[in-house]
Design a protein around this motif. Structure first.
Motif, PDB file in Angstrom:
ATOM      1  N   UNK A 193       3.756   5.255  -0.706  1.00  0.00           N
ATOM      2  CA  UNK A 193       4.974   5.050   0.076  1.00  0.00           C
ATOM      3  C   UNK A 193       5.614   6.363   0.510  1.00  0.00           C
ATOM      4  N   UNK A 194       5.383   7.429  -0.243  1.00  0.00           N
ATOM      5  CA  UNK A 194       5.981   8.715   0.102  1.00  0.00           C
ATOM      6  C   UNK A 194       5.454   9.243   1.432  1.00  0.00           C
ATOM      7  N   UNK A 195       4.204   8.912   1.758  1.00  0.00           N
ATOM      8  CA  UNK A 195       3.578   9.449   2.967  1.00  0.00           C
ATOM      9  C   UNK A 195       3.244   8.373   3.995  1.00  0.00           C
ATOM     10  N   UNK A 196       3.665   7.137   3.771  1.00  0.00           N
ATOM     11  CA  UNK A 196       3.361   6.050   4.698  1.00  0.00           C
ATOM     12  C   UNK A 196       4.001   6.337   6.052  1.00  0.00           C
ATOM     13  N   UNK A 197       3.228   6.332   7.148  1.00  0.00           N
ATOM     14  CA  UNK A 197       3.735   6.824   8.432  1.00  0.00           C
ATOM     15  C   UNK A 197       4.547   5.844   9.275  1.00  0.00           C
ATOM     16  N   UNK A 198       4.643   4.584   8.875  1.00  0.00           N
ATOM     17  CA  UNK A 198       5.316   3.597   9.712  1.00  0.00           C
ATOM     18  C   UNK A 198       6.745   3.340   9.244  1.00  0.00           C
ATOM     19  N   UNK A 199       7.541   2.697  10.110  1.00  0.00           N
ATOM     20  CA  UNK A 199       8.945   2.418   9.808  1.00  0.00           C
ATOM     21  C   UNK A 199       9.131   1.224   8.887  1.00  0.00           C
TER      22      UNK A 199
END
Length: 72
Positions: free
Chosen positions: A11-17
């Motif tokens: 979750x720290x690097x997840x690219x979506x909103x």
């Protein structure tokens, strides 16, 4: 055309909103029914996008305990 799904690994690097409910339930290792329960009770904020519920990424991070705002 829908964009391809990005697997939720961190979750720290997840690219979506927004995060899909199933991906969040797998990430935090709780049944999806628990995610729906928390949404229904107001403990977890979700938005409806195209007929599906999604959780904003910052809310998902707080729910997973990755930010100081969601300490128990």
């Amino acid at each position: 055309m829908a964009r391809p799904r990005t697997p939720l690994i961190d979750l720290r690097t997840y690219p979506h909103k927004y995060v899909r409910l199933q991906a969040l339930s797998t990430y935090v290792d709780v049944p999806i029914r628990t995610i729906y329960y928390h949404i229904q009770k107001g403990a977890l904020h979700a938005v409806k996008i195209g007929g599906s519920l999604r959780v904003p990424i910052q809310t998902a991070r707080e729910y997973a305990g990755l930010t100081p705002e969601h300490k128990t």
